[in-house]
Scaffold this active site. Structure first.
Site, PDB file in Angstrom:
ATOM      1  N   ARG A 139       0.825  -1.216   0.000  1.00 21.81           N
ATOM      2  CA  ARG A 139       0.000   0.000   0.000  1.00 21.81           C
ATOM      3  C   ARG A 139       0.863   1.271   0.000  1.00 21.81           C
ATOM      4  O   ARG A 139       0.490   2.272   0.583  1.00 21.81           O
ATOM      5  CB  ARG A 139      -0.957   0.045   1.212  1.00 21.81           C
ATOM      6  CG  ARG A 139      -1.966  -1.067   1.403  1.00 21.81           C
ATOM      7  CD  ARG A 139      -2.980  -1.151   0.308  1.00 21.81           C
ATOM      8  NE  ARG A 139      -2.508  -1.970  -0.780  1.00 21.81           N
ATOM      9  CZ  ARG A 139      -2.490  -3.312  -0.766  1.00 21.81           C
ATOM     10  NH1 ARG A 139      -2.931  -3.954   0.255  1.00 21.81           N
ATOM     11  NH2 ARG A 139      -2.043  -3.990  -1.786  1.00 21.81           N
ATOM     12  N   GLU A 171      -4.821   3.571   6.743  1.00 18.96           N
ATOM     13  CA  GLU A 171      -4.721   3.351   5.297  1.00 18.96           C
ATOM     14  C   GLU A 171      -5.641   4.368   4.603  1.00 18.96           C
ATOM     15  O   GLU A 171      -5.306   4.955   3.583  1.00 18.96           O
ATOM     16  CB  GLU A 171      -5.149   1.918   4.948  1.00 18.96           C
ATOM     17  CG  GLU A 171      -5.109   1.632   3.467  1.00 18.96           C
ATOM     18  CD  GLU A 171      -5.260   0.160   3.139  1.00 18.96           C
ATOM     19  OE1 GLU A 171      -4.586  -0.678   3.783  1.00 18.96           O
ATOM     20  OE2 GLU A 171      -6.074  -0.160   2.253  1.00 18.96           O
ATOM     21  N   CYS A 190     -10.416  -0.630   3.653  1.00 19.26           N
ATOM     22  CA  CYS A 190      -9.756  -0.887   4.947  1.00 19.26           C
ATOM     23  C   CYS A 190      -9.378   0.430   5.612  1.00 19.26           C
ATOM     24  O   CYS A 190      -8.876   1.347   4.954  1.00 19.26           O
ATOM     25  CB  CYS A 190      -8.498  -1.725   4.739  1.00 19.26           C
ATOM     26  SG  CYS A 190      -8.903  -3.439   4.406  1.00 19.26           S
TER      27      CYS A 190
END
Ligand code: FAD
Length: 292
Positions: free
Chosen positions: A170, A288, A218
């Site tokens: 990520r 995130e 998320c």
């Protein structure tokens, strides 16, 4: 609108960002700008720079929590035609940053190209996906990228080859303000086989994530070797509600919202999740989801 004189057709004032985000919450942006060409984008960037106006790049808002106060910035959305094209030439696919990611995945599957089916079920634009190297247990977008075109905060365009790009969990090393375009080198494969694989991945995602509810994906990155969702579950917060925001009973790393949710509900829930996990496991959860 002196700041954007001559660009009135592409500039809106006090545009509610709730209308442009998956969570459907958030206050207005001082300026909301949809350039129609790279030249117009460069001009907008130049004016922002000259006037010290913060720039925010918006895809489809699938990874964003926008707070309720007015955002004192120029929010730039690459939604015009020239920023949403997808061109397939044999196994090489050239995609503009504003292209819809699920549409890209469908095009590649139909063309019998393998490499991006791992992104099935991930909403948003190509630009948003590249920015955070979107992906999951089956792979990520960065793995098939052969080059990128980016624009910096001064409106200059650069090409970045594969050897200059780093894609991690990520994360990427892309510092430029705008991702404009990505080139993918994919594998030729049997369309039916690629479709079968994509379906299996889609079923896995549908069974493990609350895709029927409004969310922003998320909330936290997984700490090394751990699952953020499992940690939140183990502190007993699955199903916990604050106002219109709930820790999803399906996957505890998702916050789902109903129409009454306020940004502050989501923020309070995030604070609670972090605090409980810190207290019990001494693990600091890192966001995130991005907050504006
Ligand atoms: C139901 C659901 C499921 C999801 N599942 C997953 C998943 O499995 N895996 C995963 O990784 N994510 C997942 N997400 C999160 C989200 O889909 C991704 O992060 C997606 O890449 C966000 O794209 P976007 O265009 O909406 O970006 P936005 O949310 O609009 O923006 C996110 C960030 O990208 C930047 N950005 C956007 N476009 C550009 C551009 N052209 N140039 C530079 N910066 C840009 C923004 O400035 C911001 O910093 C999920 C979200 C939802 C709602």
């Amino acid at each position: 609108m002196k700041l954007f004189a001559g660009l009135d057709q592409i500039v809106k004032r006090d545009e509610p960002l709730a209308d442009h985000c998956w969570l459907g919450i958030g206050g207005p942006a001082r300026y909301f700008i949809t350039p129609r060409s790279r030249e117009e984008l460069a001009e907008v960037v130049k004016r922002c720079r000259e006037n010290e106006l913060t720039i925010k790049v918006l895809g489809q808002g699938a990874n964003l929590l926008v707070l309720s106060k007015r955002l004192d910035a120029a929010v730039i959305h690459l939604g015009a035609d020239c920023f949403t094209s997808i061109d397939i030439d044999d196994t090489r696919v050239t995609v503009a940053a504003g292209a819809d990611l699920p549409r890209l995945v469908r095009h590649c599957i139909r063309a019998g190209l393998s490499g991006l089916e791992c992104l099935v079920g991930i909403p948003g634009t190509l630009g948003g996906a590249v920015r955070m190297n979107a992906g999951g247990r089956f792979g990520d977008v960065g793995a098939s990228i052969s080059s990128l075109e980016v624009m910096d905060g001064a409106g200059r365009i650069y090409r970045r080859g594969k050897d200059e790009l780093v894609f991690g969990y990520r994360r990427t090393n892309i510092a430029a303000k705008f991702i404009l375009q990505a080139c993918f080198d994919l594998e030729a494969d049997d369309p039916q086989r690629v479709l079968r694989q994509a379906k299996q991945m889609w079923i896995y995602k549908k069974n493990t994530q609350p895709l029927a509810n409004k969310s922003a994906g998320c909330v936290f990155r997984n700490p090394r070797g751990l699952s953020a969702g499992a940690l939140v579950d183990q502190v007993g917060l699955k199903g916990k509600r604050i106002g219109g925001a709930v820790v999803s009973p399906v996957h505890a790393n998702f916050i789902v919202v109903d129409t009454s949710a306020k940004a502050s509900d989501v923020q309070e829930l995030i604070t609670l999740m972090r605090r409980k996990v810190q207290e019990k496991f001494e693990v600091q959860l890192e966001l995130e989801l991005e907050m504006w």
